[in-house]
Design a protein around this motif. Structure first.
Motif, PDB file in Angstrom:
ATOM      1  N   ASP A 133       0.828  -1.214   0.000  1.00  0.00           N
ATOM      2  CA  ASP A 133       0.000   0.000   0.000  1.00  0.00           C
ATOM      3  C   ASP A 133       0.861   1.262   0.000  1.00  0.00           C
ATOM      4  N   PHE A 134       1.944   1.245   0.765  1.00  0.00           N
ATOM      5  CA  PHE A 134       2.810   2.421   0.863  1.00  0.00           C
ATOM      6  C   PHE A 134       3.610   2.642  -0.416  1.00  0.00           C
ATOM      7  N   THR A 135       4.074   1.565  -1.030  1.00  0.00           N
ATOM      8  CA  THR A 135       4.985   1.682  -2.162  1.00  0.00           C
ATOM      9  C   THR A 135       4.294   1.601  -3.514  1.00  0.00           C
ATOM     10  N   SER A 136       3.025   1.138  -3.514  1.00  0.00           N
ATOM     11  CA  SER A 136       2.288   0.886  -4.764  1.00  0.00           C
ATOM     12  C   SER A 136       2.972  -0.187  -5.612  1.00  0.00           C
ATOM     13  N   LEU A 137       3.738  -1.043  -4.954  1.00  0.00           N
ATOM     14  CA  LEU A 137       4.383  -2.150  -5.648  1.00  0.00           C
ATOM     15  C   LEU A 137       3.522  -3.404  -5.525  1.00  0.00           C
ATOM     16  N   PRO A 195      15.397  -8.397   2.104  1.00  0.00           N
ATOM     17  CA  PRO A 195      15.203  -8.087   0.685  1.00  0.00           C
ATOM     18  C   PRO A 195      16.432  -8.526  -0.102  1.00  0.00           C
ATOM     19  N   ASP A 196      16.222  -9.064  -1.301  1.00  0.00           N
ATOM     20  CA  ASP A 196      17.363  -9.292  -2.172  1.00  0.00           C
ATOM     21  C   ASP A 196      17.995  -7.930  -2.447  1.00  0.00           C
ATOM     22  N   PRO A 197      19.322  -7.831  -2.487  1.00  0.00           N
ATOM     23  CA  PRO A 197      19.990  -6.523  -2.519  1.00  0.00           C
ATOM     24  C   PRO A 197      19.428  -5.499  -3.507  1.00  0.00           C
ATOM     25  N   PRO A 198      19.077  -5.840  -4.741  1.00  0.00           N
ATOM     26  CA  PRO A 198      18.527  -4.811  -5.631  1.00  0.00           C
ATOM     27  C   PRO A 198      17.194  -4.242  -5.145  1.00  0.00           C
ATOM     28  N   SER A 199      16.500  -4.961  -4.264  1.00  0.00           N
ATOM     29  CA  SER A 199      15.168  -4.537  -3.836  1.00  0.00           C
ATOM     30  C   SER A 199      15.209  -3.413  -2.807  1.00  0.00           C
ATOM     31  N   TYR A 200      16.347  -3.203  -2.120  1.00  0.00           N
ATOM     32  CA  TYR A 200      16.441  -2.064  -1.204  1.00  0.00           C
ATOM     33  C   TYR A 200      16.157  -0.768  -1.956  1.00  0.00           C
ATOM     34  N   ARG A 201      16.813  -0.610  -3.090  1.00  0.00           N
ATOM     35  CA  ARG A 201      16.632   0.613  -3.878  1.00  0.00           C
ATOM     36  C   ARG A 201      15.194   0.732  -4.352  1.00  0.00           C
ATOM     37  N   THR A 202      14.595  -0.385  -4.748  1.00  0.00           N
ATOM     38  CA  THR A 202      13.208  -0.378  -5.213  1.00  0.00           C
ATOM     39  C   THR A 202      12.265   0.097  -4.112  1.00  0.00           C
ATOM     40  N   ILE A 203      12.450  -0.414  -2.891  1.00  0.00           N
ATOM     41  CA  ILE A 203      11.598  -0.066  -1.763  1.00  0.00           C
ATOM     42  C   ILE A 203      11.686   1.427  -1.466  1.00  0.00           C
ATOM     43  N   PHE A 204      12.904   1.906  -1.236  1.00  0.00           N
ATOM     44  CA  PHE A 204      13.068   3.286  -0.777  1.00  0.00           C
ATOM     45  C   PHE A 204      12.815   4.300  -1.884  1.00  0.00           C
ATOM     46  N   SER A 205      13.089   3.904  -3.122  1.00  0.00           N
ATOM     47  CA  SER A 205      12.748   4.786  -4.246  1.00  0.00           C
ATOM     48  C   SER A 205      11.246   4.953  -4.342  1.00  0.00           C
ATOM     49  N   SER A 206      10.501   3.872  -4.157  1.00  0.00           N
ATOM     50  CA  SER A 206       9.029   3.924  -4.218  1.00  0.00           C
ATOM     51  C   SER A 206       8.465   4.747  -3.071  1.00  0.00           C
ATOM     52  N   LEU A 207       9.167   4.761  -1.936  1.00  0.00           N
ATOM     53  CA  LEU A 207       8.715   5.527  -0.780  1.00  0.00           C
ATOM     54  C   LEU A 207       9.173   6.988  -0.832  1.00  0.00           C
ATOM     55  N   GLY A 208      10.003   7.298  -1.812  1.00  0.00           N
ATOM     56  CA  GLY A 208      10.487   8.678  -1.936  1.00  0.00           C
ATOM     57  C   GLY A 208      11.513   9.047  -0.907  1.00  0.00           C
ATOM     58  N   VAL A 209      12.228   8.046  -0.363  1.00  0.00           N
ATOM     59  CA  VAL A 209      13.238   8.337   0.663  1.00  0.00           C
ATOM     60  C   VAL A 209      14.573   7.696   0.272  1.00  0.00           C
ATOM     61  N   LEU A 210      14.849   7.634  -1.011  1.00  0.00           N
ATOM     62  CA  LEU A 210      16.075   7.029  -1.477  1.00  0.00           C
ATOM     63  C   LEU A 210      17.280   7.852  -1.021  1.00  0.00           C
TER      64      LEU A 210
END
Length: 210
Positions: A133-137, A195-210
């Protein structure tokens, strides 16, 4: 993004907020399942080393009930929920109505295994739904599997992918509080979110806190 220098306190605070929302949803589902008031909270979210993670769960040789699943969809990873066998026994007895249940025969848990897998479904579904819900992923869990074994044996399997990139993992400390005839009792457990390492960036980018 795979080290303590990359993951900030702000990132962990966001994950804690998401965790508390997921815990509230899980508490509602567990209350309905058990027919009694259940509260859940996330007192702490932190980034720890693998060794620290093992220590949090009681040490590599401590025998626990571990619920394991993979995260799939727009981000991938592994999730564990680890309970002491005492807490797992308490939960199974309540859910199944079998006051005599024990872990004496871990190869034949019967309804106990189903009860813990249902707990895994509720908890993982609630947390991942809140994260989605937070990330729209698009995020969804696989069917959880259950192991009664030493912490080191259960968790090491999930570290294979992560250990190629990092020696740290996000731990979401979770506490389940249930009201019974003898007052409030606690089922303490730990979520290990890997999270698999590439997914950290996906999570925080989607949350706008990269």
């Amino acid at each position: 993004m795979n080290s303590k220098n990359d993951i900030t306190e702000m990132h962990l605070d966001v994950l804690k907020e998401i965790g508390n929302i997921g815990a509230a949803h899980a508490a509602t589902s567990l209350s309905q399942l058990l027919g009694q008031k259940i509260d859940m909270r996330v007192p702490n979210v932190e980034l720890v080393t693998f060794d620290e993670m093992f220590d949090l769960a009681g040490g590599t040789e401590k025998v626990v009930a571990g619920i394991f699943l993979r995260i799939e969809g727009d981000l991938t990873g592994t999730m564990f929920f680890v309970l002491t066998t005492e807490s797992a026994t308490q939960f199974i007895r309540k859910l199944t109505g079998d006051a005599a249940f024990t872990f004496t025969d871990v190869d034949d848990l019967g309804m106990g295994a189903s009860a813990l897998q249902e707990l895994g479904n509720i908890l993982s579904g609630s947390y991942l739904s809140a994260l989605s819900d937070f990330t729209s992923l698009n995020i969804y869990p696989t069917v959880p599997s259950l192991s009664i074994d030493m912490v080191g044996a259960i968790v090491s399997f999930g570290l294979i992918e992560v250990s190629q990139y990092s020696d740290e993992v996000i731990v979401i400390e979770t506490e389940i509080l249930q009201e019974g005839e003898q007052g409030v009792s606690s089922l303490a457990g730990h979520f290990f979110l890997l999270p698999d390492p590439p997914s950290y960036r996906t999570i925080f980018s989607s949350l706008g806190v990269l």
